[in-house]
Design a protein around this motif. Structure first.
Motif, PDB file in Angstrom:
ATOM      1  N   UNK A  10      -4.260  -9.225  -5.783  1.00  0.00           N
ATOM      2  CA  UNK A  10      -3.127  -8.568  -5.187  1.00  0.00           C
ATOM      3  C   UNK A  10      -1.647  -8.934  -5.638  1.00  0.00           C
ATOM      4  N   UNK A  11      -1.669  -9.458  -6.567  1.00  0.00           N
ATOM      5  CA  UNK A  11      -0.626  -9.530  -8.402  1.00  0.00           C
ATOM      6  C   UNK A  11      -0.771  -8.969  -9.123  1.00  0.00           C
ATOM      7  N   UNK A  12      -1.903  -7.870  -8.656  1.00  0.00           N
ATOM      8  CA  UNK A  12      -2.109  -7.259 -10.590  1.00  0.00           C
ATOM      9  C   UNK A  12      -0.804  -5.644 -10.122  1.00  0.00           C
ATOM     10  N   UNK A  13      -0.290  -5.754 -10.812  1.00  0.00           N
ATOM     11  CA  UNK A  13       0.978  -4.631 -10.498  1.00  0.00           C
ATOM     12  C   UNK A  13       0.205  -2.935 -10.721  1.00  0.00           C
ATOM     13  N   UNK A  14      -1.139  -2.720 -11.361  1.00  0.00           N
ATOM     14  CA  UNK A  14      -1.510  -1.747 -11.091  1.00  0.00           C
ATOM     15  C   UNK A  14      -2.402  -1.206 -10.056  1.00  0.00           C
ATOM     16  N   UNK A  62      -6.145  -2.606   2.300  1.00  0.00           N
ATOM     17  CA  UNK A  62      -6.619  -2.502   3.799  1.00  0.00           C
ATOM     18  C   UNK A  62      -6.425  -4.397   2.783  1.00  0.00           C
ATOM     19  N   UNK A  63      -7.000  -5.415   4.287  1.00  0.00           N
ATOM     20  CA  UNK A  63      -7.865  -6.422   3.517  1.00  0.00           C
ATOM     21  C   UNK A  63      -8.791  -6.885   2.570  1.00  0.00           C
ATOM     22  N   UNK A  64      -8.202  -6.933   1.394  1.00  0.00           N
ATOM     23  CA  UNK A  64      -9.443  -6.826   0.044  1.00  0.00           C
ATOM     24  C   UNK A  64     -10.132  -5.561  -0.209  1.00  0.00           C
ATOM     25  N   UNK A  65      -9.416  -4.569  -0.031  1.00  0.00           N
ATOM     26  CA  UNK A  65      -9.303  -3.287  -0.688  1.00  0.00           C
ATOM     27  C   UNK A  65      -8.762  -2.760  -1.476  1.00  0.00           C
ATOM     28  N   UNK A  66      -8.571  -2.108  -2.619  1.00  0.00           N
ATOM     29  CA  UNK A  66      -7.616  -1.799  -3.640  1.00  0.00           C
ATOM     30  C   UNK A  66      -8.057  -0.354  -4.448  1.00  0.00           C
ATOM     31  N   UNK A  67      -6.774   0.172  -4.141  1.00  0.00           N
ATOM     32  CA  UNK A  67      -6.336   1.428  -4.533  1.00  0.00           C
ATOM     33  C   UNK A  67      -5.754   1.845  -6.170  1.00  0.00           C
ATOM     34  N   UNK A  68      -6.509   1.868  -7.185  1.00  0.00           N
ATOM     35  CA  UNK A  68      -6.255   2.386  -8.480  1.00  0.00           C
ATOM     36  C   UNK A  68      -5.886   3.869  -9.055  1.00  0.00           C
ATOM     37  N   UNK A  69      -4.314   4.359  -8.999  1.00  0.00           N
ATOM     38  CA  UNK A  69      -4.156   5.019  -9.567  1.00  0.00           C
ATOM     39  C   UNK A  69      -3.990   6.272  -7.746  1.00  0.00           C
TER      40      UNK A  69
END
Length: 114
Positions: free
Chosen positions: A16-20, A25-32
């Protein structure tokens, strides 16, 4: 995903702290703006689907060791992307090393015998 499952995934705060990364959603991350990482809670454990290359790779993340392995692979992927974009920003490309002879021949210079 159940709250109790989310509490068992230790690296979530670091992700969660990573800027990229953007948590959509909870525990679902996007990159670009693309799906990058999400988790599943199955009967046989917790699994992460992470895009490390062209497709998703499913990794077990039930134990602390498995979570550390996932985090390491994510950091490697993000570091590689950072390096790629830094090269693009500077306008440089990785070049293969060429010997002095090859450079001389390419520039029309002849090597004298002996």
């Amino acid at each position: 995903m159940k709250r109790t499952t989310l509490e068992r995934i230790a690296p979530l705060d670091e992700l969660r702290r990573h800027p990229a990364l953007h948590e959509v959603n909870p525990a679902a991350f996007h990159l670009d703006n693309q799906n990058f990482l999400h988790f599943h809670d199955f009967d046989d454990g917790i699994f992460a689907d992470v895009r490390l290359a062209k497709g998703f790779l499913r990794l077990p993340v039930s134990s602390r060791a498995e979570q550390a392995e996932l985090l390491g692979q994510i950091h490697e992927r993000l570091a590689a992307l950072d390096a790629h974009f830094e090269c693009r920003r500077r306008g440089t490309k990785r070049r293969m090393h060429t010997s002095g002879i090859e450079r001389s021949l390419r520039h029309g210079q002849r090597r004298s015998p002996g």
